[in-house]
Design an enzyme around this catalytic site. Structure first.
Site, PDB file in Angstrom:
ATOM      1  CG  ASP A  51      -1.790   1.245   1.315  1.00 60.98           C
ATOM      2  OD1 ASP A  51      -2.971   1.135   0.964  1.00 60.98           O
ATOM      3  OD2 ASP A  51      -1.293   2.319   1.727  1.00 60.98           O
ATOM      4  CE1 TYR A  56       0.921   7.944   2.444  1.00 59.95           C
ATOM      5  CE2 TYR A  56       1.364   5.679   1.795  1.00 59.95           C
ATOM      6  CZ  TYR A  56       0.587   6.597   2.470  1.00 59.95           C
ATOM      7  OH  TYR A  56      -0.508   6.167   3.174  1.00 59.95           O
ATOM      8  CE  LYS A  81      -3.643   4.872   1.049  1.00 61.02           C
ATOM      9  NZ  LYS A  81      -2.212   4.546   0.989  1.00 61.02           N
ATOM     10  CG  HIS A 114      -4.688  10.078   0.672  1.00 59.94           C
ATOM     11  ND1 HIS A 114      -3.371   9.978   0.283  1.00 59.94           N
ATOM     12  CD2 HIS A 114      -4.722   9.612   1.941  1.00 59.94           C
ATOM     13  CE1 HIS A 114      -2.649   9.484   1.283  1.00 59.94           C
ATOM     14  NE2 HIS A 114      -3.446   9.258   2.298  1.00 59.94           N
TER      15      HIS A 114
END
Length: 283
Positions: A51, A56, A81, A114
């Protein structure tokens, strides 16, 4: 081998796609060697569910590790996401293509909104439906949505969210949301299941149960997730911890113990972010 088999055990989403119960989260895993080594270690240990998210900043590293692992793409379940600033129809389609290319894959197994950005998430879901119907995404879902957001999407669109990934741990049990998702056939998934390694794991009840089952408090919490049929994605960059997090398939908690852990709820979030007032990450 026992652990490898357990790590491929899965739930069936509302569209028939199988999603492994336990995966590796890579939030805060640095792009490059750190995230690559974490993902490779997880895959070697039997994980098949990874994930990540655009925000990120490590999708390329995840993609490199996937490629380097030598595991067939269809054996892996990859989630990413869409970040808040990219919500909207056209911008979603563009952002997805950027994520897909960074990951180096032809399709993504699960794509999530998200956060529920007011005035944007419905338009965004229209793009998600297109990606799903075009076969670029095997399942579409959301993250950090509350029941009213989920109902809003279901009232306006044909495709129901398959997954809702939310902060979920013994200090934030979100029972109304948990019940709503179960009633609607939306798979609940826990992010930050261990509350970022905070003081929760020192709670006497978790310590007691850890002793009873010869497990760590973290393993007790992850088993609590799984015994409630909640998908869980603990994060770590350490091989030993990644392995430890996976060693939760050889025991079950009793209904009474699950209820005792659930009763620890404090409605306590790890972050200040409010799903009902998403004003961050818009620029």
């Amino acid at each position: 081998m026992k652990n490898h088999a357990a790590l491929t055990s899965s739930t069936t989403l509302n569209n028939g796609v199988n999603m492994p119960w336990l995966g590796l989260g890579v939030w805060e895993s640095k792009e490059g060697g750190e995230v690559e080594n974490a993902v490779l270690s997880a895959i070697e240990q039997g994980y098949r569910h990874i994930d990540t998210a655009a925000i990120y900043g490590n999708e390329a590293g995840v993609g490199k590790a996937i490629k380097d692992s030598g595991i067939a793409r269809e054996e892996l379940f990859i989630t990413t996401k869409l970040w808040n600033a990219r919500q909207g129809y056209e911008s979603t389609l563009e952002a997805f293509e950027e994520s897909r290319k960074k990951l180096g894959v032809d399709y993504v197994d699960l794509y999530l909104i998200h956060w529920p950005v007011a005035g944007k998430y419905l338009e965004t879901w229209r793009a998600f439906e297109k990606l799903y119907k075009d076969g670029l995404v095997r399942a579409v879902g959301v993250s950090n949505f509350q029941p009213r957001h989920l109902q809003d999407v279901m009232d306006h669109y044909e495709v129901k969210p398959a997954v809702n990934q939310v902060e979920f741990h013994p200090y934030l049990t979100q029972r109304d949301l948990y019940t709503f998702c179960r009633q609607q056939g939306i798979q609940l998934e826990a992010w930050s299941p261990l509350m970022r390694g905070g003081d929760m794991l020192g709670h006497p009840l978790l310590q007691h149960l850890a002793g009873k089952y010869s497990k760590t408090p973290a393993q007790i919490v992850l088993r609590w997730d799984l015994d409630q049929e909640v998908v869980t994605i603990p994060k770590s960059v350490r091989a030993a911890r990644i392995l430890e997090n996976a060693q939760v398939f050889d025991f079950h908690l009793s209904e009474e113990e699950i209820a005792q852990i659930t009763a620890l709820n404090q409605d306590r979030r790890s972050f200040e972010y409010d799903p009902d007032n998403v004003t961050f990450g818009l620029a």
